[in-house]
Structure formats: structure tokens, C-alpha cells
Design a protein around this motif. Structure first.
Motif, short mmCIF file in Angstrom:
data_model
loop_
_atom_site.label_atom_id
_atom_site.label_comp_id
_atom_site.label_asym_id
_atom_site.label_seq_id
_atom_site.Cartn_x
_atom_site.Cartn_y
_atom_site.Cartn_z
N ALA A 1 5.14 -8.37 -1.39
CA ALA A 1 6.41 -7.83 -1.30
C ALA A 1 6.39 -6.43 -1.51
N GLU A 2 5.63 -5.87 -2.37
CA GLU A 2 5.34 -4.46 -3.13
C GLU A 2 5.08 -3.56 -1.68
N ARG A 3 4.04 -4.01 -0.99
CA ARG A 3 3.63 -3.45 0.11
C ARG A 3 4.74 -3.15 1.13
N ARG A 4 5.35 -4.22 1.42
CA ARG A 4 6.39 -4.31 2.42
C ARG A 4 7.53 -3.29 1.99
N ARG A 5 7.87 -3.34 0.91
CA ARG A 5 8.90 -2.39 0.23
C ARG A 5 8.65 -1.01 0.31
N ALA A 6 7.32 -0.62 -0.02
CA ALA A 6 6.85 0.68 0.25
C ALA A 6 7.01 1.13 1.71
N GLU B 1 -17.92 -16.97 -9.11
CA GLU B 1 -17.18 -16.87 -7.87
C GLU B 1 -16.26 -15.62 -7.96
N THR B 2 -16.09 -15.07 -6.63
CA THR B 2 -15.41 -13.94 -6.45
C THR B 2 -14.25 -13.98 -5.19
N GLU B 3 -13.26 -13.57 -5.59
CA GLU B 3 -12.03 -13.72 -4.54
C GLU B 3 -11.67 -12.22 -4.45
N GLU B 4 -11.53 -11.62 -3.15
CA GLU B 4 -11.01 -10.42 -2.76
C GLU B 4 -9.60 -10.47 -2.47
N VAL B 5 -8.65 -9.73 -3.22
CA VAL B 5 -7.36 -9.79 -2.84
C VAL B 5 -6.74 -8.39 -2.74
N PRO B 6 -5.78 -8.07 -2.25
CA PRO B 6 -5.01 -6.90 -2.15
C PRO B 6 -4.76 -6.47 -3.60
N LEU B 7 -4.89 -5.20 -3.85
CA LEU B 7 -4.24 -4.52 -5.12
C LEU B 7 -2.91 -4.61 -5.29
N TYR B 8 -1.91 -4.41 -4.20
CA TYR B 8 -0.58 -4.49 -4.46
C TYR B 8 0.08 -5.81 -3.75
N PRO B 9 0.75 -6.68 -4.45
CA PRO B 9 1.60 -7.73 -3.85
C PRO B 9 2.22 -7.62 -2.39
N LYS C 1 8.72 0.11 4.17
CA LYS C 1 10.35 0.44 4.75
C LYS C 1 10.67 1.77 3.98
N GLU C 2 10.39 2.25 2.91
CA GLU C 2 10.69 3.35 2.20
C GLU C 2 9.88 4.48 2.74
N GLY C 3 8.79 4.33 3.69
CA GLY C 3 8.19 5.21 4.36
C GLY C 3 6.94 5.72 3.41
N LYS C 4 6.68 4.89 2.38
CA LYS C 4 5.71 5.47 1.37
C LYS C 4 4.59 4.36 1.41
N PRO C 5 3.82 4.34 2.45
CA PRO C 5 2.85 2.96 2.35
C PRO C 5 1.67 3.14 1.49
#
Length: 292
Positions: free
Chosen positions: A200-205, A190-198, A207-211
């Protein structure tokens, strides 16, 4: 690990030269050109590579099946298998001690190219070799990283990187080939595709202007038939009375085999015997010896 590799090769060979305190002016122009091209090419491959992360049970299953493929002499069929992506980065669950291995496997026409990397608490070790598998032939070539080490006087033999990287390469290559075949059979994996970055980490990045890049990871776990395969494999390893097992219904292992087209096919695990299958609880533990 993917981000570590991407960052390393994006700034390759500058980061490596800085870590080893090597001045560019001390290197030959040919070597510098080779290093620059290698970094650029590795970055291109990694940017299109699909990252697969095996859980412990999936790793154990594929590890055991890869050993069976080797025993049955199916390695010469590897290049006949079509990988789901032209570039795949495969890793196993983290380990508490030692280095965690990763393998980058690419496919170009009839050849498979495997590179292995190691990451631990004390840093990252780039590969010194590339293994090319074509039919039953395996060719080994040295990377520009190895050439750099030799030109700068590091005392490293030809045999040392082969001894370290080749066993890991063979294990990962076998697992990737097996995984690619099993993906074509429902309920094995079975496979599940998920984002590499959590999130919360993506939101923080953000906000810091470094998506962060929108890369995704494919998590691989056992499907229902995969669990039955593990049950059959462990039941056979535990042995028991052959006559009673013949009469009583039980799960029989699936196995890889050569198909008429000259490639590898898979026969699913199935029930053999009479009466109801008696379910038993099985405890799965990963076979890590090959990677330590």
C-alpha cells in the motif's frame, strides 16, 4: 531503520549540523572534508547492505549461542567466517520502551567492521565508534561524528561511547557470525525475503510520483532443527535427574567448534538416549538485557 540511516547519511553532515545549530564556517576545512567523505562512504555501504530482521525466537537462539561462543573462546575465529553479504544491517524485534539497536557489519578481506546505531521514539542516535575485528585483535576508531562533537565543545569522554557501544557491538557481531554459519545448515534458520515497504505504501508513493526504492528485507526465523536446539537448551537449563535424562531419548544441543581449517563449524542438535522423544511445550522469551 534502513531508510532513516540512508536519509541521515545522504544529507550528512548538513542534517547533523542543523540539529546542533552549528555553522559550517565555524569548522575547520579538514573536519568538513572528513565529514563529507564519511557521509558519502556510509551511503555507499548502506545502499548495498542486506537488511536482516530477527524474530524473537531467532534472536534468543543466536544470543544464547553467542554467549556460548564467548565462553568457548571462539572470538578469534570470527574473521574466518564468510558473511553471506559484504555488508549486513541486522536488527532485533522492536521494544516497547528504550532504544532499538541496529548493527551495520561489513567484511573486507580478513577484517570485520561493526557499527551500532540506536533508534527510539525520540529520534535516532548515530554511532561514534567503529570496531575492527581481525583474528583475536579488536581495534576501536572514532567516527567524524565524534570528532565534530569534540571540536564544537561537547563534553564527552573517550570512555562514554565505548561503554555504550562496545557491549552492543560484541553481541551483534557474535550473532551475525553465528547466523552466517547456521545459514549453511539446513533447518537451523529459515529466511523469507519480503519488500522493505508494504504494498500500500509503495502504491501511494507511485501515485504521488515518488516511487520508493525496491529494497528487500530478509526475515529470520527458527527452522525445525533450530526449534529442537531451543528445546535442548531450555531442557538443560531446567536441569532434572541426569540419570533419567541419560536413559530417556532427548534432544542434545548443537554447538560451534573449531574446524581443521581454523574456522568455526557447527554440529547440529541430535537425539540421544533410548525410547521415543517426549515432546514438551516451551515458551521462548528474548534476552534483551544486553541491548537495553
Amino acid at each position: 531503520m534502513l531508510t532513516t540511516l540512508l536519509t541521515f547519511y545522504e544529507h550528512y553532515p548538513s542534517t547533523l549540523l542543523q540539529l546542533k545549530n552549528i555553522n559550517r564556517s565555524s569548522l575547520s576545512s579538514d573536519l568538513l572534508e572528513t565529514l563529507e567523505f564519511h557521509g558519502q562512504r556510509q551511503s555507499e555501504i548502506l545502499n548495498i547492505a542486506q537488511l536482516y530482521v530477527l524474530d524473537e525466537a531467532a534472536q534468543t537462539l543466536l544470543y544464547e549461542l553467542s554467549a556460548k561462543m564467548k565462553k568457548d573462546g571462539l572470538e578469534d575465529m570470527f574473521s574466518h567466517v564468510q558473511l553471506p553479504f559484504p555488508a549486513m544491517l541486522l536488527t532485533i524485534p522492536p521494544v516497547s520502551e528504550g532504544m532499538r539497536p541496529f548493527a551495520l557489519i561489513t567484511q573486507d578481506e580478513g577484517a570485520l567492521y561493526t557499527q551500532v546505531f540506536l533508534e527510539g521514539n525520540n529520534g535516532f542516535i548515530p554511532n561514534l565508534l567503529v570496531f575492527k575485528s581481525e583474528g583475536a585483535t579488536v581495534d576501536t576508531s572514532f567516527t567524524p561524528t565524534y570528532q565534530l562533537m569534540k571540536e564544537t565543545g561537547e563534553n564527552i569522554s573517550v570512555e562514554a561511547p565505548i561503554k555504550q557501544e562496545q557491549p552492543i557491538c560484541i553481541s551483534f557481531l557474535s550473532m551475525v557470525v553465528g547466523m552466517s554459519v547456521l545459514f549453511q545448515h539446513k533447518s537451523m534458520l529459515e529466511t523469507e525475503e519480503v519488500p522493505l515497504y508494504p504494498r500500500a505504501e509503495r502504491r501511494r508513493a507511485q501515485k504521488e510520483g515518488k516511487p520508493l526504492p525496491g529494497m528487500r528485507v530478509v526475515k529470520v526465523t527458527l527452522g525445525e532443527l533450530g526449534k529442537r536446539q531451543m528445546q535442548a537448551m531450555q531442557g538443560e537449563n531446567e536441569g532434572g535427574n541426569a540419570e533419567s535424562r541419560t536413559r530417556r531419548a532427548h534432544w542434545v544441543q548443537g554447538h560451534f567448534m573449531r574446524n581443521r581449517a581454523g574456522g568455526i563449524s557447527w554440529r547440529n542438535p541430535h537425539i540421544r538416549g533410548a525410547g521415543p522423544v517426549i515432546e514438551q511445550e516451551r515458551h521462548v522469551s528474548a534476552a534483551k538485557g544486553e541491548f537495553e
